[in-house]
Design a protein around this motif. Structure first.
Motif, PDB file in Angstrom:
ATOM      1  N   GLN A   1       0.822  -1.209   0.000  1.00  0.00           N
ATOM      2  CA  GLN A   1       0.000   0.000   0.000  1.00  0.00           C
ATOM      3  C   GLN A   1       0.863   1.269   0.000  1.00  0.00           C
ATOM      4  OE1 GLN A   1      -2.513  -0.448   3.422  1.00  0.00           O
ATOM      5  NE2 GLN A   1      -3.870  -1.934   2.409  1.00  0.00           N
ATOM      6  N   ARG A   2       1.954   1.233   0.765  1.00  0.00           N
ATOM      7  CA  ARG A   2       2.819   2.408   0.820  1.00  0.00           C
ATOM      8  C   ARG A   2       4.257   1.968   1.016  1.00  0.00           C
ATOM      9  NH1 ARG A   2       4.401   4.165   5.911  1.00  0.00           N
ATOM     10  NH2 ARG A   2       3.624   2.926   7.660  1.00  0.00           N
ATOM     11  N   ALA A   3       5.181   2.860   0.667  1.00  0.00           N
ATOM     12  CA  ALA A   3       6.607   2.573   0.810  1.00  0.00           C
ATOM     13  C   ALA A   3       7.001   2.568   2.275  1.00  0.00           C
ATOM     14  CB  ALA A   3       7.425   3.603   0.042  1.00  0.00           C
ATOM     15  N   LEU A   4       7.810   1.580   2.656  1.00  0.00           N
ATOM     16  CA  LEU A   4       8.277   1.472   4.034  1.00  0.00           C
ATOM     17  C   LEU A   4       9.759   1.818   4.178  1.00  0.00           C
ATOM     18  CD1 LEU A   4       6.537  -1.876   5.057  1.00  0.00           C
ATOM     19  CD2 LEU A   4       5.737   0.459   5.452  1.00  0.00           C
ATOM     20  N   GLY A   5      10.456   1.915   3.058  1.00  0.00           N
ATOM     21  CA  GLY A   5      11.883   2.223   3.132  1.00  0.00           C
ATOM     22  C   GLY A   5      12.639   1.569   1.988  1.00  0.00           C
ATOM     23  N   VAL A   6      13.942   1.463   2.179  1.00  0.00           N
ATOM     24  CA  VAL A   6      14.831   0.900   1.156  1.00  0.00           C
ATOM     25  C   VAL A   6      15.864   0.020   1.842  1.00  0.00           C
ATOM     26  CG1 VAL A   6      16.437   1.408  -0.732  1.00  0.00           C
ATOM     27  CG2 VAL A   6      14.552   2.973  -0.260  1.00  0.00           C
ATOM     28  N   ILE A   7      16.212  -1.098   1.206  1.00  0.00           N
ATOM     29  CA  ILE A   7      17.272  -1.966   1.704  1.00  0.00           C
ATOM     30  C   ILE A   7      18.406  -1.962   0.689  1.00  0.00           C
ATOM     31  CG2 ILE A   7      16.176  -4.019   0.700  1.00  0.00           C
ATOM     32  CD1 ILE A   7      17.443  -5.647   2.965  1.00  0.00           C
ATOM     33  N   ALA A   8      19.637  -1.911   1.199  1.00  0.00           N
ATOM     34  CA  ALA A   8      20.825  -1.954   0.345  1.00  0.00           C
ATOM     35  C   ALA A   8      21.659  -3.167   0.723  1.00  0.00           C
ATOM     36  CB  ALA A   8      21.658  -0.682   0.505  1.00  0.00           C
ATOM     37  N   VAL A   9      22.117  -3.894  -0.290  1.00  0.00           N
ATOM     38  CA  VAL A   9      22.993  -5.049  -0.090  1.00  0.00           C
ATOM     39  C   VAL A   9      24.297  -4.766  -0.816  1.00  0.00           C
ATOM     40  CG1 VAL A   9      23.302  -7.529  -0.431  1.00  0.00           C
ATOM     41  CG2 VAL A   9      21.023  -6.616   0.072  1.00  0.00           C
ATOM     42  N   ILE A  10      25.400  -4.760  -0.059  1.00  0.00           N
ATOM     43  CA  ILE A  10      26.712  -4.453  -0.627  1.00  0.00           C
ATOM     44  C   ILE A  10      27.579  -5.697  -0.529  1.00  0.00           C
ATOM     45  CG2 ILE A  10      28.725  -2.934  -0.534  1.00  0.00           C
ATOM     46  CD1 ILE A  10      25.920  -1.756   1.494  1.00  0.00           C
ATOM     47  N   GLU A  11      28.109  -6.129  -1.678  1.00  0.00           N
ATOM     48  CA  GLU A  11      28.936  -7.332  -1.725  1.00  0.00           C
ATOM     49  C   GLU A  11      30.327  -6.982  -2.241  1.00  0.00           C
ATOM     50  OE1 GLU A  11      28.839 -11.904  -3.522  1.00  0.00           O
ATOM     51  OE2 GLU A  11      27.356 -10.422  -4.148  1.00  0.00           O
ATOM     52  N   ASP A  12      31.335  -7.472  -1.541  1.00  0.00           N
ATOM     53  CA  ASP A  12      32.717  -7.272  -1.966  1.00  0.00           C
ATOM     54  C   ASP A  12      33.055  -8.350  -2.995  1.00  0.00           C
ATOM     55  OD1 ASP A  12      35.436  -6.955  -2.299  1.00  0.00           O
ATOM     56  OD2 ASP A  12      35.830  -6.544  -0.188  1.00  0.00           O
ATOM     57  N   VAL A  13      33.180  -7.937  -4.262  1.00  0.00           N
ATOM     58  CA  VAL A  13      33.438  -8.886  -5.345  1.00  0.00           C
ATOM     59  C   VAL A  13      34.883  -8.773  -5.834  1.00  0.00           C
ATOM     60  CG1 VAL A  13      31.038  -8.976  -6.085  1.00  0.00           C
ATOM     61  CG2 VAL A  13      32.554  -7.236  -7.051  1.00  0.00           C
ATOM     62  N   SER A  14      35.754  -8.241  -4.985  1.00  0.00           N
ATOM     63  CA  SER A  14      37.154  -8.038  -5.385  1.00  0.00           C
ATOM     64  C   SER A  14      37.820  -9.352  -5.768  1.00  0.00           C
ATOM     65  CB  SER A  14      37.933  -7.371  -4.243  1.00  0.00           C
ATOM     66  OG  SER A  14      37.296  -6.203  -3.810  1.00  0.00           O
ATOM     67  N   GLU A  15      37.646 -10.382  -4.931  1.00  0.00           N
ATOM     68  CA  GLU A  15      38.292 -11.665  -5.206  1.00  0.00           C
ATOM     69  C   GLU A  15      37.743 -12.292  -6.473  1.00  0.00           C
ATOM     70  OE1 GLU A  15      41.000 -14.769  -4.573  1.00  0.00           O
ATOM     71  OE2 GLU A  15      40.830 -12.735  -3.777  1.00  0.00           O
ATOM     72  N   ARG A  16      36.428 -12.153  -6.691  1.00  0.00           N
ATOM     73  CA  ARG A  16      35.825 -12.692  -7.897  1.00  0.00           C
ATOM     74  C   ARG A  16      36.384 -11.999  -9.138  1.00  0.00           C
ATOM     75  NH1 ARG A  16      29.644 -11.733  -8.210  1.00  0.00           N
ATOM     76  NH2 ARG A  16      29.814 -12.642  -6.128  1.00  0.00           N
ATOM     77  N   ARG A  17      36.512 -10.668  -9.068  1.00  0.00           N
ATOM     78  CA  ARG A  17      37.078  -9.917 -10.193  1.00  0.00           C
ATOM     79  C   ARG A  17      38.535 -10.325 -10.436  1.00  0.00           C
ATOM     80  NH1 ARG A  17      34.534  -5.212 -11.928  1.00  0.00           N
ATOM     81  NH2 ARG A  17      32.292  -5.642 -11.971  1.00  0.00           N
ATOM     82  N   ARG A  18      39.274 -10.500  -9.337  1.00  0.00           N
ATOM     83  CA  ARG A  18      40.680 -10.882  -9.482  1.00  0.00           C
ATOM     84  C   ARG A  18      40.801 -12.241 -10.170  1.00  0.00           C
ATOM     85  NH1 ARG A  18      44.625 -13.819  -7.382  1.00  0.00           N
ATOM     86  NH2 ARG A  18      43.176 -14.879  -5.974  1.00  0.00           N
ATOM     87  N   LEU A  19      39.944 -13.186  -9.767  1.00  0.00           N
ATOM     88  CA  LEU A  19      39.978 -14.508 -10.388  1.00  0.00           C
ATOM     89  C   LEU A  19      39.581 -14.439 -11.865  1.00  0.00           C
ATOM     90  CD1 LEU A  19      38.430 -16.724  -7.562  1.00  0.00           C
ATOM     91  CD2 LEU A  19      40.821 -16.602  -8.276  1.00  0.00           C
ATOM     92  N   GLU A  20      38.607 -13.567 -12.177  1.00  0.00           N
ATOM     93  CA  GLU A  20      38.219 -13.410 -13.579  1.00  0.00           C
ATOM     94  C   GLU A  20      39.383 -12.866 -14.394  1.00  0.00           C
ATOM     95  OE1 GLU A  20      34.831 -10.901 -13.501  1.00  0.00           O
ATOM     96  OE2 GLU A  20      33.455 -12.480 -12.809  1.00  0.00           O
ATOM     97  N   GLU A  21      40.114 -11.895 -13.836  1.00  0.00           N
ATOM     98  CA  GLU A  21      41.275 -11.357 -14.547  1.00  0.00           C
ATOM     99  C   GLU A  21      42.355 -12.415 -14.714  1.00  0.00           C
ATOM    100  OE1 GLU A  21      42.573  -7.959 -12.407  1.00  0.00           O
ATOM    101  OE2 GLU A  21      40.809  -6.737 -12.887  1.00  0.00           O
TER     102      GLU A  21
END
Length: 267
Positions: free
Chosen positions: A151-171
């Protein structure tokens, strides 16, 4: 002492008014008021006491659920921030508190997350990738989602993930594929050239040397393929089996692999 005094001094009208106030309080606490209202003050008090007990149990259960939810969110590897409809942060899990520290990189991340939370419209979601050059260098994937009750907005949720290791492995994988492609391309090109030369070579001695070179390049390709198979096996097994190895056989196999090259160089 106060209740009996009001009960005695109020007369019949005061008693009825006081009973109705008790019933109203019980109703506000969630109690079901019978169709035939209690006529005695003691019955109204009993109804209020039962409603109070039920409300206390509900509050205790809600508090336990909230604590359980907070502890569960604290175990997540991602940082979680919840804001109310006014944009004020009402919850941060342990990872979010650690992330939003006082270091320069974390301050930049905190500012970017706040901007994303503010920019998220009701019923919408936003995503952003933050590159923090450190040190240490990190890559954060941030996703925000609007929260509502239908019916109405109650707020916002933020999810922050550290993907540094994943990016490093991709590189690392990209570099590895590029290096392997180069390593395979070189001997394969040499094999093609040597085979083409060998077909048109009338001199037997030269043909023998060309065949020896082809043999050497073929072993080179074989070694690269063996390395790839070993890497694939290591990645597919979390705990590769260990077993005794006869070192003399390993050394003999290695010497045989490079024998042609060694003979070519008189080693």
């Amino acid at each position: 002492v106060v209740v009996p005094a009001a009960y005695l001094l109020g007369g019949r009208g005061g008693k009825r008014s006081f009973r109705q106030r008790l019933l109203a309080l019980a109703s506000r606490l969630g109690a079901e008021i019978p169709t035939r209202e209690p006529t005695r003050l003691e019955d109204a008090l009993g109804l209020l006491e039962r409603a109070t007990d039920q409300a206390a149990e509900t509050v205790a259960e809600s508090s336990a659920d909230a604590i359980r939810l907070r502890r569960a969110l604290d175990t997540l590897p991602q940082a979680v921030i919840v804001c109310n409809e006014a944009g004020e942060a009402v919850f941060r899990n342990v990872r979010a508190i650690a992330l939003m520290g006082s270091r320069h990189g974390d301050a930049i991340a905190a500012q970017a997350v706040d901007e994303l939370l503010t920019a998220t419209a009701p019923g919408a979601s936003e995503e952003r990738t933050l590159e923090l050059y450190g040190p240490p260098r990190r890559t954060l994937a941030v996703r925000t989602q609007s929260i509502d009750n239908g019916q109405r907005a109650l707020g916002v949720i933020a999810v922050i993930e550290d993907v540094s290791e994943r990016r490093r492995l991709e590189e690392v994988r990209r570099d590895f594929v590029a290096n392997v492609s180069h390593e395979l391309k070189t001997p394969m090109g040499a094999l093609g050239l040597l085979a083409e030369t060998l077909v048109a070579e009338p001199d037997l001695e030269v043909a023998r040397r060309l065949a020896s070179r082809i043999h050497t390049e073929a072993f080179r390709v074989s070694r690269i393929i063996d390395d790839l198979l070993d890497l694939s096996r290591i990645e597919s097994e979390q705990a590769p089996p260990r077993e005794p190895v006869l070192v003399n056989l390993v050394m003999a196999e290695a010497a045989e692999r490079v024998r042609a090259t060694a003979e070519q160089r008189d080693i």
